[in-house]
Design an enzyme around this catalytic site. Sequence first.
Site, PDB file in Angstrom:
ATOM      1  N   CYS A  52       0.827  -1.209   0.000  1.00 62.59           N
ATOM      2  CA  CYS A  52       0.000   0.000   0.000  1.00 62.59           C
ATOM      3  C   CYS A  52       0.863   1.262   0.000  1.00 62.59           C
ATOM      4  O   CYS A  52       2.058   1.226   0.308  1.00 62.59           O
ATOM      5  CB  CYS A  52      -0.947   0.003   1.197  1.00 62.59           C
ATOM      6  SG  CYS A  52      -0.115   0.240   2.763  1.00 62.59           S
ATOM      7  N   CYS A  54       0.859   3.795   2.069  1.00 61.24           N
ATOM      8  CA  CYS A  54       1.411   4.222   3.360  1.00 61.24           C
ATOM      9  C   CYS A  54       2.614   3.368   3.765  1.00 61.24           C
ATOM     10  O   CYS A  54       3.452   3.817   4.549  1.00 61.24           O
ATOM     11  CB  CYS A  54       0.355   4.277   4.456  1.00 61.24           C
ATOM     12  SG  CYS A  54      -0.486   2.751   4.834  1.00 61.24           S
TER      13      CYS A  54
END
Length: 145
Positions: A52, A54
């Site tokens: 992802c 993040c």
Amino acid sequence: MSMDFNIFMNDVVQRAREEMEQAGYEQLRTPEDVEKALGRKGTTLVMINSVCGCAGGVARPAAAHAIHYDKRPDHLVTVFAGQDKEATAKARSYFTNYPPSSPSFALLKDGEICTMVERHEIEGHDPMSVVNKLQRYFDQYCAEV
């Protein structure tokens, strides 16, 4: 012109693995790897990696920079959620009282969970805030290098 999704994802995963290895983290790819690594004496930082945004924009940079500090864990390891599923499940079995979360960090001492930095403390935050949080935990649980 189209790109094969699996080839693209394999490249993304490989780059994410390499980023952690270059930072000094040992890849744990099997449940046996996890048992061996988390059974060691001393403090161990586990970075639960993911693909992802993040993870790439916050967690991996924080993992690389947090360890440049007066106090740091004895061992640095990583498991890859969604990729090495059995290894990740085994690592999470050590994180009692914490729900599955990726990316995240777990700090263990002698195989026992001390604390975690969960996804909600990473997503939407900048890398330096995560570095500072990790280093506060290093001050609390780790010995001076």
